[in-house]
Motif scaffolding. Structure first.
Motif, short mmCIF file in Angstrom:
data_model
loop_
_atom_site.label_atom_id
_atom_site.label_comp_id
_atom_site.label_asym_id
_atom_site.label_seq_id
_atom_site.Cartn_x
_atom_site.Cartn_y
_atom_site.Cartn_z
N GLY A 22 27.64 -14.03 -7.12
CA GLY A 22 27.86 -15.08 -6.12
C GLY A 22 26.57 -15.84 -5.83
O GLY A 22 25.48 -15.49 -6.32
N CYS A 23 26.69 -16.88 -5.02
CA CYS A 23 25.54 -17.76 -4.77
C CYS A 23 25.41 -18.04 -3.27
O CYS A 23 26.39 -18.31 -2.59
CB CYS A 23 25.71 -19.07 -5.53
N TRP A 24 24.17 -17.98 -2.81
CA TRP A 24 23.83 -18.42 -1.45
C TRP A 24 23.08 -19.74 -1.57
O TRP A 24 22.10 -19.85 -2.29
CB TRP A 24 22.96 -17.38 -0.75
N ILE A 25 23.56 -20.77 -0.86
CA ILE A 25 22.94 -22.09 -0.85
C ILE A 25 22.42 -22.35 0.55
O ILE A 25 23.18 -22.48 1.50
CB ILE A 25 23.93 -23.19 -1.26
N GLU A 26 21.10 -22.40 0.68
CA GLU A 26 20.45 -22.59 1.98
C GLU A 26 20.14 -24.06 2.20
O GLU A 26 19.33 -24.65 1.48
CB GLU A 26 19.17 -21.76 2.03
N MET A 27 20.80 -24.67 3.19
CA MET A 27 20.56 -26.08 3.50
C MET A 27 19.67 -26.25 4.72
O MET A 27 19.36 -27.38 5.11
CB MET A 27 21.89 -26.82 3.68
N SER A 28 19.24 -25.14 5.33
CA SER A 28 18.27 -25.21 6.41
C SER A 28 16.90 -25.54 5.84
O SER A 28 16.66 -25.41 4.64
CB SER A 28 18.20 -23.86 7.13
N THR A 29 15.99 -25.97 6.71
CA THR A 29 14.62 -26.23 6.29
C THR A 29 13.79 -24.98 6.48
O THR A 29 13.56 -24.54 7.61
CB THR A 29 14.01 -27.39 7.09
N LEU A 30 13.34 -24.38 5.38
CA LEU A 30 12.52 -23.18 5.41
C LEU A 30 11.16 -23.45 4.77
O LEU A 30 10.96 -24.43 4.07
CB LEU A 30 13.20 -22.02 4.67
N GLN A 82 20.33 -7.85 -5.12
CA GLN A 82 21.72 -7.44 -4.98
C GLN A 82 22.65 -8.25 -5.89
O GLN A 82 23.87 -8.27 -5.69
CB GLN A 82 22.16 -7.55 -3.52
N GLY A 83 22.06 -8.94 -6.86
CA GLY A 83 22.87 -9.69 -7.82
C GLY A 83 23.35 -11.03 -7.34
O GLY A 83 24.26 -11.60 -7.94
N ILE A 84 22.74 -11.56 -6.27
CA ILE A 84 23.14 -12.85 -5.70
C ILE A 84 22.12 -13.91 -6.08
O ILE A 84 20.91 -13.72 -5.91
CB ILE A 84 23.26 -12.77 -4.17
N ARG A 85 22.58 -15.02 -6.59
CA ARG A 85 21.70 -16.13 -6.96
C ARG A 85 21.53 -17.08 -5.76
O ARG A 85 22.37 -17.11 -4.86
CB ARG A 85 22.27 -16.87 -8.17
N VAL A 86 20.43 -17.83 -5.78
CA VAL A 86 20.07 -18.62 -4.60
C VAL A 86 19.67 -20.03 -5.01
O VAL A 86 18.96 -20.24 -5.99
CB VAL A 86 18.92 -17.96 -3.83
N MET A 87 20.13 -20.99 -4.23
CA MET A 87 19.66 -22.37 -4.28
C MET A 87 19.22 -22.79 -2.89
O MET A 87 19.74 -22.28 -1.89
CB MET A 87 20.77 -23.32 -4.73
N GLU A 88 18.29 -23.73 -2.83
CA GLU A 88 17.98 -24.39 -1.56
C GLU A 88 18.43 -25.84 -1.68
O GLU A 88 18.35 -26.44 -2.77
CB GLU A 88 16.48 -24.32 -1.26
N SER A 127 20.75 -37.70 1.99
CA SER A 127 20.10 -37.32 0.74
C SER A 127 19.95 -35.81 0.70
O SER A 127 19.59 -35.19 1.71
CB SER A 127 18.72 -37.98 0.62
N VAL A 128 20.21 -35.23 -0.45
CA VAL A 128 20.14 -33.78 -0.64
C VAL A 128 19.03 -33.47 -1.64
O VAL A 128 18.98 -34.05 -2.73
CB VAL A 128 21.48 -33.21 -1.17
N ILE A 129 18.13 -32.56 -1.26
CA ILE A 129 17.00 -32.18 -2.10
C ILE A 129 17.23 -30.73 -2.54
O ILE A 129 17.25 -29.84 -1.69
CB ILE A 129 15.67 -32.29 -1.36
N THR A 130 17.40 -30.50 -3.82
CA THR A 130 17.73 -29.16 -4.27
C THR A 130 16.56 -28.49 -4.98
O THR A 130 15.70 -29.15 -5.58
CB THR A 130 18.94 -29.17 -5.22
N GLY A 131 16.54 -27.18 -4.90
CA GLY A 131 15.60 -26.37 -5.64
C GLY A 131 16.32 -25.15 -6.18
O GLY A 131 17.14 -24.56 -5.48
N GLY A 132 16.03 -24.78 -7.42
CA GLY A 132 16.71 -23.64 -8.02
C GLY A 132 16.95 -23.87 -9.50
O GLY A 132 16.53 -24.88 -10.07
N ASP A 133 17.67 -22.95 -10.10
CA ASP A 133 17.92 -23.02 -11.54
C ASP A 133 18.79 -24.21 -11.91
O ASP A 133 19.69 -24.61 -11.15
CB ASP A 133 18.59 -21.73 -12.02
#
Length: 303
Positions: free
Chosen positions: A90-98, A113-119, A135-141
């Motif tokens: 599964g995937c967690w997509i974080e749209m908060s500003t970290l 735990q086998g979970i993939r992540v995008m920001e 506008s959406v700014i993404t980071g990840g694979d």
């Protein structure tokens, strides 16, 4: 393409991002500390879940839009959190500003735990989120970017990939840093105009047409002139993001004179008006100091 998303965090920004997903035909499972925030979404077809784990158990990907890194970590890793419910893959997509290191650290915890992540932080203001034009700014694979691109396109009209995980956090903080600097400058410019005997409506329009214009002037300038200051972004959030910017300055060895001064101005404004005050109220420091408000007729209370 993922057909159904979980969405956690339905505040000023999150409820509009989630609404755009629904409007564009995606299924949605939602939760928030305040169920009333989900009322319109539920009426439009979203499924309510009692907590983060219950959301994650029903979907392959969970989006979060939360107010602070500590809340993001708690929702991700805490009891009945996202990691307790998402299946491996599964995937967690974080749209908060970290902060960059924070999203990398949380990403490593999820990966264990086998979970993939995008920001996927967003920029442009809540009013653009409401219309699906933010506008959406993404980071990840790259493969995750391609998999979730239809969802990002449902929420925004300009989608950027900044690079691997953590890079979207850096550029998002930079854009917010610029916005806060511009906000303080906007207040100073309008005050000079008023004290110089210029009608503030004329001043607003002339600045808007000039080389000194900015997105902040065009948007937040209007709610300042209205007197509501309501930009749906709080002083606490502004101070958080400016703190991230100054952290980057130390990490990267970059002196940030304007940002440093702006951070101190926002800290004073937060002390004066409270952390829940709208960030645009930073201009009120100048209004109070001069004893002159910045008001003009015909400007909206909210964009």
């Amino acid at each position: 393409m993922v057909k159904t998303y979980g969405f956690i965090g339905l505040g000023h920004l999150g409820r509009f991002l989630a609404g755009s997903l629904l409007r564009e035909g995606f299924g949605l499972v939602v939760t928030d500390l305040n169920k009333e925030n989900a009322a319109d979404l539920i009426a439009a077809g979203a499924i309510w879940a009692g907590d983060a784990q219950a959301v994650a158990e029903q979907v392959e990907a969970v989006i979060t839009c939360l107010p602070s890194p500590s809340v993001s970590e708690r929702v991700l890793t805490g009891e009945r959190g996202i990691l307790a419910g998402l299946k491996p893959g599964g995937c967690w997509i974080e749209m908060s500003t970290l902060d960059e290191q924070e999203i990398i650290r949380l990403g490593a915890m999820a990966a264990a735990q086998g979970i993939r992540v995008m920001e996927a932080p967003v920029t442009g203001g809540v009013h653009l989120a409401a219309s699906g034009e933010i506008s959406v700014i993404t980071g990840g694979d790259q493969d995750l970017y391609e998999l979730h691109l239809p969802a990002f396109q449902a929420m925004g009209n300009q989608i950027f990939r900044a690079g691997p995980l953590g890079k979207a956090a850096i550029i998002k903080v930079i854009t917010n840093m610029l916005a806060f600097i511009h906000l303080v400058a906007c207040g100073e410019a309008l005050m000079l105009a008023k004290k110089g005997g210029i009608d503030l409506t004329d001043a607003f329009n002339i600045i808007k047409a000039s080389s000194g214009n900015s997105f902040v002037h065009e948007t937040e300038g209007q709610v300042i002139l209205n007197g509501s200051y309501n930009i749906n972004f709080t002083m606490d959030l502004a101070c958080k993001d400016l703190g991230f910017a100054m952290g980057f300055a130390r990490d990267f060895g970059v002196p940030l004179d304007l940002a440093s001064q702006t951070e101190q101005t926002f800290i004073r404004a937060r002390a004066a008006y409270g952390g829940d005050a709208w960030s645009s109220q930073v201009v009120k420091l100048l209004e109070d100091a001069v004893g002159t408000d910045l008001r003009a007729p015909g400007f909206p209370a909210e964009l």
